[in-house]
Scaffold this active site. Structure first.
Site, PDB file in Angstrom:
ATOM      1  N   GLU A 106      11.907  55.237  39.052  1.00  0.00           N
ATOM      2  CA  GLU A 106      12.140  55.776  40.569  1.00  0.00           C
ATOM      3  C   GLU A 106      11.817  56.347  40.788  1.00  0.00           C
ATOM      4  O   GLU A 106      10.730  56.819  42.270  1.00  0.00           O
ATOM      5  CB  GLU A 106      13.603  56.069  40.485  1.00  0.00           C
ATOM      6  CG  GLU A 106      14.634  54.766  40.848  1.00  0.00           C
ATOM      7  CD  GLU A 106      15.270  54.264  41.533  1.00  0.00           C
ATOM      8  OE1 GLU A 106      14.081  54.680  42.985  1.00  0.00           O
ATOM      9  OE2 GLU A 106      15.627  52.620  41.602  1.00  0.00           O
TER      10      GLU A 106
ATOM     11  N   SER B 108      66.975  28.923  54.833  1.00  0.00           N
ATOM     12  CA  SER B 108      68.488  28.499  53.982  1.00  0.00           C
ATOM     13  C   SER B 108      67.796  28.842  52.373  1.00  0.00           C
ATOM     14  O   SER B 108      69.088  28.938  52.085  1.00  0.00           O
ATOM     15  CB  SER B 108      67.806  27.098  54.002  1.00  0.00           C
ATOM     16  OG  SER B 108      68.015  26.461  55.545  1.00  0.00           O
TER      17      SER B 108
END
Length: 687
Positions: free
Chosen positions: A110, A374
């Site tokens: 870097e 149900s």
């Protein structure tokens, strides 16, 4: 060293030569000139505008990483690794707690001149300008580590000249305020490493389950290559791409004489290995919530636990797969959930809260509350049996109107408005008859039913009155499946259990969490009779697509569909497993005609249960001694005579069986009635 000192370094080409180089299009030369003017201005004049603040500065943004810190690891019921619970907090790592090899690797790839420049690298800028102008756009920023720190900490990622000027300005200021080591320390703690990992502490833990000090040199080289493009080079990405990036880091280190050629070869030959990515995210998230509930929210950041769960990772994988495939073939926006328990121990073997955790972490198994339709009816029928009704009791489904106070009234209807006339209670449940369910609830009373359902684990509100028969009270899938367990195991409500053991690595102590089975909540006879009725749901009722499965393995269950087709359910069980499925949209909307529990959820249930029960013995539900079994004429509900054209074996709670032979075929009374049993808790609450 100041920026002015840095500019005395000789270059192979003077700035004026660079401007006039024939390698650049004429149209771009003014742009180059302007950019050089900007950066030279920044280099010479901006430093004097910043006040020097020598000495150490307070710069740590987060609490220090505890020594020996480790994540919470989660295992299934056979000790197989499932996943980790990582800390939610960000921690700060001092530079002396980071493997020095990582610092070398980062500088090599870097910013190899980090210790020579004062925040901006003129050589790097020149190189970047050349590339940018050649391409006609900004492709390289020439950023130093200090500039990258500034960009990550304060600025946006947009590549604009204005942002670049801000970046340079702040970088120069930082270099005057902080030492190089401090800047490096800030860089390691602020830079992004992909997959939500900010800073080296999170990255080391996420990818290798280590602290930064414990990273190997190969791991350091791997992480050093990530910040360039975190979503492309992080260790979870494609190994060939990640490996190529790591090898480039090692190559640069060798070129800079940071490592020997031999060491470069040795490290490049190390296989890329990362800590195994976790599975079962919905289940693990629930474990995390339970740990917080038990130990407090600080337990996640404390770490150091090994949690053994009730999960079977094989079943969990199957559950996730079958749910995802079954739901997505219907609609890309449709959601679903699956919940599987051992009804005898309460162990939650699989729990899936949605079709894609990455897109939506909302847990539809444990958290979402929806109307069960149900699927609530088996509890009404069970309550009715304990009030004296029987499976052979005959009712008429002629619609009835009920007052709701004042001038309001309600007339419940069956699915698609059909009527079937006289039905036995068994047939009414199998066909999910709405009218008869409401009539039964009206007969036994809403307060009684609410109390009865509460014993099963369902907290219902009486103010919902008779509409409770149609499942208007919202419930979670987990609570509904748990409420079915008494029907499965002979009347005992099994408490859901997800954590079985917890080992504390710090204190080397074990905590056991044994199964909890509460007081009986149903008569064994009631559970057996209702289960026998629910078998017919699969044989000829609303889930008749499961008839073949039911013929192979004794099983029972109930569909659920809300009257506007917004929610579909199926809760089904065998003596060994109980599994519930829910499907619907997060923002409730009709799924269209045919969006029913039998059509949507039952097929998913069958695929899962076939796989889950594979290799297990075929067993039937044991018949309690208290169950009375007699042959009846299903058309009349009376004891069958030799002349009855149709006969079937029917099951009864003691004292509720018929005592008269079928009057249509010459029958007469032969047995006296015996008292109906009462549950111990009902005796205590009587009068």
């Amino acid at each position: 060293m100041t920026v002015r000192m840095h500019l005395k370094i000789k270059t192979t080409m003077a700035p004026t030569d660079l401007f006039e180089s024939s390698s650049f299009p004429i149209c771009h030369r003014p742009l180059i000139s302007r950019m050089w003017c900007i950066f030279l201005f920044m280099a010479f004049f901006l430093p004097s505008s910043f006040a020097s603040s020598a000495g150490a500065q307070e710069f740590a943004s987060y609490p220090p990483l505890p020594r020996g810190f480790s994540s919470i690891k989660v295992f299934d019921n056979k000790g197989r690794y499932v996943g980790r619970i990582l800390p939610e907090k960000r921690y700060w790592v001092s530079i002396d707690q980071i493997n020095p090899f990582l610092e070398k690797a980062v500088l090599a790839i870097e910013d190899c001149r980090f210790y020579e420049h004062s925040g901006i690298d003129i050589r790097g800028i020149a190189r970047a300008v050349v590339k940018d102008v050649t391409k006609g756009k900004i492709v390289e920023g020439g950023s130093t580590i200090t500039q990258q720190l500034i960009k990550n900490k304060y600025l946006s990622a947009r590549k604009t000249f204005d942002r670049k000027i801000q970046e340079v300005s702040l970088a120069l200021e930082y270099e005057k305020k902080y030492t190089k080591k401090q800047i490096l320390e800030m860089y390691f703690n602020e830079i992004y490493y992909g997959n939500g990992a900010w800073g080296i502490a999170q990255a080391s833990l996420l990818y290798f389950d280590k602290t930064p000090a414990d990273l190997t040199e190969a791991e350091c080289a791997l992480l050093a290559g990530v910040p360039k493009a975190p979503n492309r080079y992080n260790p979870f990405c494609e190994a060939s791409v990640v490996g190529k990036r790591r090898n480039l880091v090692l190559k640069r280190m060798a070129e800079l004489n940071m490592i020997t050629a031999g060491k470069k070869r040795r490290l490049a030959a190390v296989p890329i290995t990362v800590f195994k990515r976790g599975e079962a995210p919905y289940y693990v998230t629930h474990i995390k919530n339970q740990l917080i509930e038990r130990y407090g929210k600080e337990i996640v950041d404390r770490g150091g636990l090994e949690v053994t769960t009730a999960m079977n990772i094989d079943l969990q994988r199957q559950a996730e797969r079958f749910l995802r495939e079954g739901i997505k073939k219907l609609s890309p926006d449709l959601q679903g959930a699956l919940f599987c328990m051992d009804p005898n121990t309460g162990d939650v073997l699989a729990a899936v809260g949605g079709v894609d955790f990455a897109k939506s972490a909302y847990d539809r198994a444990y958290v979402a509350r929806r109307q069960p339709g149900s699927a609530i009816k088996p509890f009404i029928y069970a309550a009715a049996l304990e009030k004296g009704y029987t499976a052979s009791s005959i009712l008429n489904d002629r619609p009835a109107t009920y007052s709701r106070g004042g001038r309001d009234s309600w007339t419940p209807r069956n699915y698609e408005g059909t009527t079937q006339g006289e039905l036995t209670v068994r047939q009414a449940l199998a066909h999910s008859n709405n009218v008869i369910a409401v009539k039964l609830l009206d007969a036994i009373g809403v307060p009684y039913f609410v109390n009865f359902a509460g014993r099963q684990g369902l907290a219902l509100r009486a103010q919902n009155d008779l509409s409770l028969a149609l499942g208007t009270e919202e419930v979670t899938l987990a609570s509904l499946v748990q409420a079915y367990t008494p029907l499965t195991n002979g009347g005992l409500r099994a408490e859901a259990r997800t954590i079985t053991h917890v080992y504390d690595r710090y204190y080397r102590t074990w905590t056991e969490n044994p199964p909890v089975v509460v007081t009986p909540v149903l008569f064994p006879a009631t559970a057996y009779v209702v289960t026998s009725m629910l078998k017919d749901v699969l044989n000829y009722g609303t889930a008749k697509t499961l008839k073949r499965f039911s013929g192979e393995r004794p099983s029972a269950g109930k569909t659920g569909t809300t009257d506007n087709y917004q929610d579909a359910w199926f809760i089904g069980y065998t003596p060994q497993l109980i599994t519930g499925i829910w499907a619907g949209y997060d923002k409730p909307k009709p799924g269209g005609k045919g969006f029913t529990g039998g059509a949507v959820c039952a097929p998913i249930w069958e695929r899962f249960m076939r796989s889950a029960l594979s290799g297990k013995p075929v067993v039937d539900f044991p018949k309690p001694e208290s169950v009375v079994s007699v042959s009846v004429d299903p058309m009349t509900g009376f004891l069958a005579t030799p002349d009855c054209p149709e006969q079937r074996e029917e099951f009864y709670l003691p004292g509720t069986q018929p005592v008269d032979y079928c009057p249509m075929h010459g029958g007469e009374s032969i047995l006296p009635l015996t008292p109906v049993e009462t549950l111990p808790m009902e005796q205590e609450n009587a009068e």
